[in-house]
Design a protein around this motif. Structure first.
Motif, PDB file in Angstrom:
ATOM      1  N   SER A 155     -12.619 -12.834 -15.874  1.00 40.47           N
ATOM      2  CA  SER A 155     -12.469 -13.048 -17.382  1.00 40.47           C
ATOM      3  C   SER A 155     -11.968 -12.246 -18.421  1.00 40.47           C
ATOM      4  N   MET A 156     -12.716 -11.024 -18.276  1.00 38.59           N
ATOM      5  CA  MET A 156     -12.799  -9.824 -19.083  1.00 38.59           C
ATOM      6  C   MET A 156     -11.225  -9.155 -18.949  1.00 38.59           C
ATOM      7  N   ALA A 157     -11.110  -8.969 -17.170  1.00 38.68           N
ATOM      8  CA  ALA A 157      -9.811  -8.238 -17.161  1.00 38.68           C
ATOM      9  C   ALA A 157      -8.583  -9.044 -17.277  1.00 38.68           C
ATOM     10  N   ARG A 158      -8.577 -10.384 -17.369  1.00 40.34           N
ATOM     11  CA  ARG A 158      -7.394 -11.063 -17.674  1.00 40.34           C
ATOM     12  C   ARG A 158      -7.077 -11.341 -19.124  1.00 40.34           C
ATOM     13  N   MET A 159      -8.136 -11.211 -19.731  1.00 38.10           N
ATOM     14  CA  MET A 159      -8.161 -11.196 -21.366  1.00 38.10           C
ATOM     15  C   MET A 159      -7.506  -9.743 -21.872  1.00 38.10           C
ATOM     16  N   ILE A 160      -8.058  -8.803 -21.231  1.00 40.18           N
ATOM     17  CA  ILE A 160      -7.599  -7.721 -21.599  1.00 40.18           C
ATOM     18  C   ILE A 160      -6.237  -7.325 -21.250  1.00 40.18           C
ATOM     19  N   GLY A 161      -5.981  -7.654 -20.019  1.00 40.31           N
ATOM     20  CA  GLY A 161      -4.391  -7.354 -19.289  1.00 40.31           C
ATOM     21  C   GLY A 161      -3.491  -8.267 -20.072  1.00 40.31           C
ATOM     22  N   ASP A 162      -4.066  -9.354 -20.507  1.00 38.06           N
ATOM     23  CA  ASP A 162      -2.900 -10.250 -21.454  1.00 38.06           C
ATOM     24  C   ASP A 162      -2.437  -9.510 -22.536  1.00 38.06           C
ATOM     25  N   GLN A 163      -3.390  -8.825 -23.400  1.00 37.78           N
ATOM     26  CA  GLN A 163      -3.003  -8.171 -24.517  1.00 37.78           C
ATOM     27  C   GLN A 163      -2.347  -7.019 -24.157  1.00 37.78           C
ATOM     28  N   LEU A 164      -2.721  -6.156 -22.916  1.00 36.15           N
ATOM     29  CA  LEU A 164      -2.036  -4.944 -22.684  1.00 36.15           C
ATOM     30  C   LEU A 164      -0.568  -5.305 -22.310  1.00 36.15           C
ATOM     31  N   SER A 165      -0.383  -6.410 -21.759  1.00 35.01           N
ATOM     32  CA  SER A 165       0.831  -6.790 -21.147  1.00 35.01           C
ATOM     33  C   SER A 165       2.066  -7.053 -22.468  1.00 35.01           C
ATOM     34  N   ARG A 166       1.182  -7.405 -23.518  1.00 32.89           N
ATOM     35  CA  ARG A 166       2.212  -7.704 -24.801  1.00 32.89           C
ATOM     36  C   ARG A 166       2.414  -6.093 -25.284  1.00 32.89           C
ATOM     37  N   ARG A 167       1.718  -5.322 -25.179  1.00 29.50           N
ATOM     38  CA  ARG A 167       1.832  -4.011 -25.960  1.00 29.50           C
ATOM     39  C   ARG A 167       2.769  -3.164 -24.927  1.00 29.50           C
ATOM     40  N   LEU A 168       2.721  -3.388 -23.596  1.00 32.85           N
ATOM     41  CA  LEU A 168       3.532  -2.423 -22.745  1.00 32.85           C
ATOM     42  C   LEU A 168       4.749  -3.215 -22.117  1.00 32.85           C
ATOM     43  N   ASN A 169       5.012  -4.526 -22.706  1.00 32.38           N
ATOM     44  CA  ASN A 169       6.330  -5.334 -22.302  1.00 32.38           C
ATOM     45  C   ASN A 169       6.399  -5.310 -20.909  1.00 32.38           C
ATOM     46  N   GLN A 170       5.230  -5.562 -19.998  1.00 37.05           N
ATOM     47  CA  GLN A 170       5.218  -5.779 -18.545  1.00 37.05           C
ATOM     48  C   GLN A 170       4.141  -6.583 -18.157  1.00 37.05           C
ATOM     49  N   PRO A 171       4.179  -7.305 -17.199  1.00 37.62           N
ATOM     50  CA  PRO A 171       3.004  -8.208 -16.769  1.00 37.62           C
ATOM     51  C   PRO A 171       1.845  -7.332 -16.130  1.00 37.62           C
ATOM     52  N   ILE A 172       0.657  -7.498 -16.594  1.00 41.04           N
ATOM     53  CA  ILE A 172      -0.468  -7.005 -15.892  1.00 41.04           C
ATOM     54  C   ILE A 172      -0.862  -7.882 -14.681  1.00 41.04           C
ATOM     55  N   VAL A 173      -1.022  -7.759 -13.519  1.00 43.94           N
ATOM     56  CA  VAL A 173      -1.367  -8.589 -12.546  1.00 43.94           C
ATOM     57  C   VAL A 173      -2.700  -8.181 -12.042  1.00 43.94           C
ATOM     58  N   VAL A 174      -3.590  -9.171 -12.378  1.00 37.96           N
ATOM     59  CA  VAL A 174      -5.057  -8.783 -12.037  1.00 37.96           C
ATOM     60  C   VAL A 174      -5.028  -9.332 -10.359  1.00 37.96           C
ATOM     61  N   GLU A 175      -5.751  -8.261  -9.514  1.00 33.93           N
ATOM     62  CA  GLU A 175      -5.757  -8.533  -8.323  1.00 33.93           C
ATOM     63  C   GLU A 175      -7.333  -8.488  -7.667  1.00 33.93           C
ATOM     64  N   ASN A 176      -7.852  -9.673  -7.477  1.00 37.39           N
ATOM     65  CA  ASN A 176      -9.353  -9.576  -7.137  1.00 37.39           C
ATOM     66  C   ASN A 176      -9.400  -9.185  -5.663  1.00 37.39           C
TER      67      ASN A 176
END
Length: 324
Positions: free
Chosen positions: A46-67
Motif C-alpha cells: 500500500s505504501m509503495a503504491r501510494m508513493i508510486g502514484d505521486q512519483l508518477s505524476r511528478r515524473l510523467n511516467q507510470p511507476i509499476v509496482v512489482e511484488n
C-alpha cells in the motif's frame, strides 16, 4: 602526446562527462519499475503504491509496482539486484533486506552492500510490546518481574528468530536479564489474533499491525521500542525508560541497482523528498506504516546504512548469533 591525440583524448573525456547528464535530462522516457519483497495487499504494498502514484505524476511516467515476496526478502532483493542499472528499476526495501539479512543468513543470493546504491529514505516503523487488554501486566516492569520469577514461562509472540520482531524479542530478553519463550508466527496478523484471543500473553510487533486493536481496546501497549514516545501513542513509554539507550525501529528505504547513473539517483531522490514532505502524504503513510521526515539526501542514507550495519554486526555478535 601530439596535438591531435591530446584533442581526441580531451574530447572523449568531455563527452564521457557530458553524456550521463545529458542522458539523464531525458529520463524517464518509459515506465519505472518499483520492486518490493512483500505481497500485494500488504502494508508495504500500500505504501509503495501510494508513493508510486505521486512519483508518477511528478515524473510523467507510470511507476509499476512489482511484488516479489518470499525468502525473507531474498527473492525481491535478488530480482532488484540483477536488474539493469539503467534508471528504470528501484527497490522498495526493508531494514531486514538491506542490513539484517547480512548477519542472519550465510548464503544470500545478493550482497546488500555491493549490489545497491542508496536513493532515499521512506520512513521509520516503530515496534511495540503489547498484551491482551485483560492481561495482568500493566507495565513493562510487571512483565519483567513475572519473567524473572518464572524463567522460561513468559510466551512472547513474534514473526520468527530471523525477523525484526524476533530479534527485538531476543535483545529485550538479553538486556533485561530474563528468560522467555519466544513463539514464532507465520505472520504478524496471526500473532495479533492469538494475543487478542488470549492464547498467548505478549506480542512484539510493528505499531501499525496492532494500532486498530489498541484503538478498539482489545490490546494494551506496554512500551515502544523507539528512544522517545511516538505521536498518537503519547501515553506509551519507551523501553528506553527501563533500558537507557534502547532505540530500535524498523525502516523502509529506496535503493537502486549498483551502477545506476548518479544523475538519475539524485533526480529520483529529489522527487521522492517532495512527495514525502507533503503533509497529507505523511499523514496517509503514518496511518498504515512509517513515520516520515522526507527522503533526506543520498549521502545521508548512505551514512545511515553504514551505521545500521555497524550496529547490527555488534548486536548479533553480542547475542552470539551466527549466520545460518
Amino acid at each position: 602526446m601530439n596535438r591531435r591525440t591530446f584533442t581526441l583524448t580531451t574530447g572523449a573525456a568531455l563527452l564521457a562527462t557530458w553524456m550521463p547528464t545529458s542522458w539523464a535530462q531525458g529520463w524517464p522516457d518509459k515506465p519505472i519499475k518499483l520492486i518490493l519483497s512483500q505481497p500485494a495487499g500488504s502494508g508495504a504494498d500500500s505504501m509503495a503504491r501510494m508513493i508510486g502514484d505521486q512519483l508518477s505524476r511528478r515524473l510523467n511516467q507510470p511507476i509499476v509496482v512489482e511484488n516479489r515476496p518470499g525468502g525473507q526478502n531474498a527473492i525481491g532483493a535478488q530480482a532488484a539486484a540483477r536488474s539493469a542499472a539503467d534508471g528504470y528499476t528501484f527497490y522498495f526495501a526493508t531494514a531486514a533486506a538491506l542490513v539484517m539479512n547480512s548477519y542472519l543468513f550465510k548464503n544470500l543470493p545478493y550482497d546488500p552492500r555491493k549490489d545497491f546504491v542508496p536513493v532515499g529514505m521512506v520512513g521509520t516503523v516503530p515496534f511495540t510490546i503489547s498484551v491482551n487488554a485483560g492481561s495482568k501486566f500493566q507495565s513493562l516492569g510487571d512483565l519483567v518481574a513475572y519473567a524473572k520469577a518464572n524463567p522460561g514461562k513468559l510466551a512472547i509472540a513474534n514473526e520468527g528468530p530471523k525477523t525484526f520482531s524476533g530479534m527485538i524479542t531476543r535483545l529485550l530478553a538479553a538486556q533485561l536479564g530474563i528468560e522467555v519463550n519466544s513463539v514464532p508466527y507465520a505472520s504478524v496478523s496471526a500473532g495479533v489474533t492469538d494475543t487478542v484471543g488470549g492464547q498467548i500473553e505478549v506480542l512484539v510487533s510493528d505499531v501499525p499491525s496492532v494500532s486498530q486493536m489498541v484503538t478498539a481496546g482489545k490490546l494494551r501497549p506496554l512500551a515502544v521500542t523507539t528512544a522517545k514516545r511516538i505521536a498518537g501513542w503519547d501515553q506509551v513509554p519507551p523501553v528506553a525508560d527501563t533500558l537507557p539507550g534502547f532505540n530500535y525501529a524498523g525502516w523502509i528505504g529506496i535503493v537502486a541497482p549498483a551502477g545506476t547513473p548518479s544523475a538519475v539517483v539524485q533526480r529520483f531522490n529529489r522527487e521522492l523528498d517532495v512527495v514525502l514532505s507533503d503533509k497529507d502524504m505523511a499523514a496517509r503513510l503514518l496511518a498504515i506504516g512509517p513515520m516520515t521526515d522526507g527522503a533526506g539526501t543520498v549521502t545521508q542514507m548512505g551514512g545511515m546504512l553504514d551505521a545500521e550495519h555497524s550496529r547490527w554486526a555488534k548486536l548479533t555478535k553480542d547475542l552470539s548469533i551466527s549466520p545460518e
